[in-house]
Scaffold this motif. Sequence first.
Motif, PDB file in Angstrom:
ATOM      1  N   ILE A 127       0.827  -1.146   0.042  1.00 58.06           N
ATOM      2  CA  ILE A 127       0.024   0.110   0.088  1.00 58.06           C
ATOM      3  C   ILE A 127       0.754   1.316  -0.110  1.00 58.06           C
ATOM      4  N   THR A 128       1.931   1.269   0.781  1.00 56.30           N
ATOM      5  CA  THR A 128       2.937   2.411   0.850  1.00 56.30           C
ATOM      6  C   THR A 128       3.349   2.724  -0.582  1.00 56.30           C
ATOM      7  N   GLN A 129       4.115   1.781  -1.002  1.00 52.79           N
ATOM      8  CA  GLN A 129       4.641   1.719  -2.197  1.00 52.79           C
ATOM      9  C   GLN A 129       3.968   1.839  -3.417  1.00 52.79           C
ATOM     10  N   SER A 130       2.498   1.459  -3.445  1.00 51.82           N
ATOM     11  CA  SER A 130       1.505   1.803  -4.500  1.00 51.82           C
ATOM     12  C   SER A 130       1.359   3.392  -4.448  1.00 51.82           C
ATOM     13  N   VAL A 131       1.107   3.871  -3.279  1.00 50.84           N
ATOM     14  CA  VAL A 131       0.915   5.431  -3.236  1.00 50.84           C
ATOM     15  C   VAL A 131       2.056   6.048  -3.758  1.00 50.84           C
ATOM     16  N   VAL A 132       3.270   5.768  -3.332  1.00 48.05           N
ATOM     17  CA  VAL A 132       4.486   6.357  -3.856  1.00 48.05           C
ATOM     18  C   VAL A 132       4.479   6.448  -5.225  1.00 48.05           C
ATOM     19  N   ALA A 133       4.462   5.198  -5.822  1.00 48.89           N
ATOM     20  CA  ALA A 133       4.564   5.074  -7.227  1.00 48.89           C
ATOM     21  C   ALA A 133       3.377   5.931  -8.085  1.00 48.89           C
ATOM     22  N   PHE A 134       2.468   6.141  -7.345  1.00 46.32           N
ATOM     23  CA  PHE A 134       1.417   6.809  -8.043  1.00 46.32           C
ATOM     24  C   PHE A 134       1.791   8.392  -8.035  1.00 46.32           C
ATOM     25  N   TYR A 135       2.436   8.986  -6.736  1.00 43.99           N
ATOM     26  CA  TYR A 135       2.935  10.190  -7.010  1.00 43.99           C
ATOM     27  C   TYR A 135       4.000  10.239  -7.893  1.00 43.99           C
ATOM     28  N   ALA A 136       4.870   9.344  -8.098  1.00 44.94           N
ATOM     29  CA  ALA A 136       5.982   9.375  -9.284  1.00 44.94           C
ATOM     30  C   ALA A 136       5.569   9.578 -10.568  1.00 44.94           C
ATOM     31  N   LEU A 137       4.276   8.976 -10.800  1.00 42.24           N
ATOM     32  CA  LEU A 137       3.860   8.739 -11.943  1.00 42.24           C
ATOM     33  C   LEU A 137       3.171  10.161 -12.500  1.00 42.24           C
ATOM     34  N   LEU A 138       2.597  10.765 -11.381  1.00 39.08           N
ATOM     35  CA  LEU A 138       1.991  12.176 -11.409  1.00 39.08           C
ATOM     36  C   LEU A 138       3.009  13.174 -11.682  1.00 39.08           C
ATOM     37  N   TYR A 139       3.972  13.049 -11.267  1.00 42.38           N
ATOM     38  CA  TYR A 139       5.048  13.954 -11.361  1.00 42.38           C
ATOM     39  C   TYR A 139       5.810  13.596 -12.495  1.00 42.38           C
ATOM     40  N   TYR A 140       5.775  12.675 -13.251  1.00 40.81           N
ATOM     41  CA  TYR A 140       6.611  12.193 -14.520  1.00 40.81           C
ATOM     42  C   TYR A 140       5.623  12.852 -15.557  1.00 40.81           C
ATOM     43  N   TYR A 141       4.361  13.064 -15.419  1.00 43.40           N
ATOM     44  CA  TYR A 141       3.405  13.312 -16.481  1.00 43.40           C
ATOM     45  C   TYR A 141       3.532  15.188 -16.331  1.00 43.40           C
ATOM     46  N   ARG A 142       3.736  15.639 -15.113  1.00 44.21           N
ATOM     47  CA  ARG A 142       3.904  17.011 -14.908  1.00 44.21           C
ATOM     48  C   ARG A 142       5.368  17.335 -15.555  1.00 44.21           C
ATOM     49  N   VAL A 145       5.326  18.478 -19.278  1.00 39.66           N
ATOM     50  CA  VAL A 145       4.853  19.704 -19.995  1.00 39.66           C
ATOM     51  C   VAL A 145       5.371  20.984 -19.156  1.00 39.66           C
ATOM     52  N   GLY A 146       6.168  20.564 -18.208  1.00 38.21           N
ATOM     53  CA  GLY A 146       6.807  21.652 -17.517  1.00 38.21           C
ATOM     54  C   GLY A 146       7.833  21.566 -16.605  1.00 38.21           C
ATOM     55  N   GLU A 147       7.805  21.595 -15.187  1.00 41.96           N
ATOM     56  CA  GLU A 147       8.762  21.321 -14.240  1.00 41.96           C
ATOM     57  C   GLU A 147       9.271  20.242 -14.732  1.00 41.96           C
TER      58      GLU A 147
END
Length: 217
Positions: A127-142, A145-147
């Motif tokens: 559960i903890t690594q799934s949440v972190v991996a999701f954050y990493a995926l969101l940041y990858y998409y960001r 297009v920008g930062e």
Amino acid sequence: MLTGKIPLMIHTVLNYIVSILSVVLAVVYMLRFSGNSKPYKIFSVYLVFIALIQITLWVYALQKLNNLFLFPYYFIGQFLFVSAFYFSLLRKKWMLPVTLVVLASLVFQYVCYPETTKDFNAYGVSITQSVVAFYALLYYYRSLVGEARFLYINAGVLLYFTTSILFFSSSDWITSLDLPDTISTNLDSVNDILYFIFILLILVEWFKNYRTKKTLN
């Protein structure tokens, strides 16, 4: 016999290398702590935490003592530090409630099943690594297009955390199959290699972007 010894040797050698690199990473990142951004500082403290855990694990291992009780501290601490790192990058208000819900579920599990504090917690890691991996995926998409900071670190998080979710979540099932020791050792070696790549990408991030003095990058 040789096929059984080689994975075990790889596992042992990688453990040594990863432990040494963990300490090296903590030192080199802390050397650039002053004057850098908040995400950098959070990640630096995370590396110090990991280094301390690695040192403690080796001390217990050298004394032939059971060090499995450290596992909850490791994966919960990792979850908190890396979540804070991504919160400082993404700045999404919903991330704090998600963190609290995950922590509450872990507290509930440990209260209801206290024996899990002394054993491998497949649910907690998954559960903890799934949440972190999701954050990493969101940041990858960001970053597309920008930062675009900490790209090597983010790539390492995506690679290691995503693949290790499968490894850790299926650990109980693999154990129940009563597979030969060589197969279990091979699986451990694969996980060790992935973690080694994760560590190397963190080192690459520092070497390419932080080995010379920078401020607020």
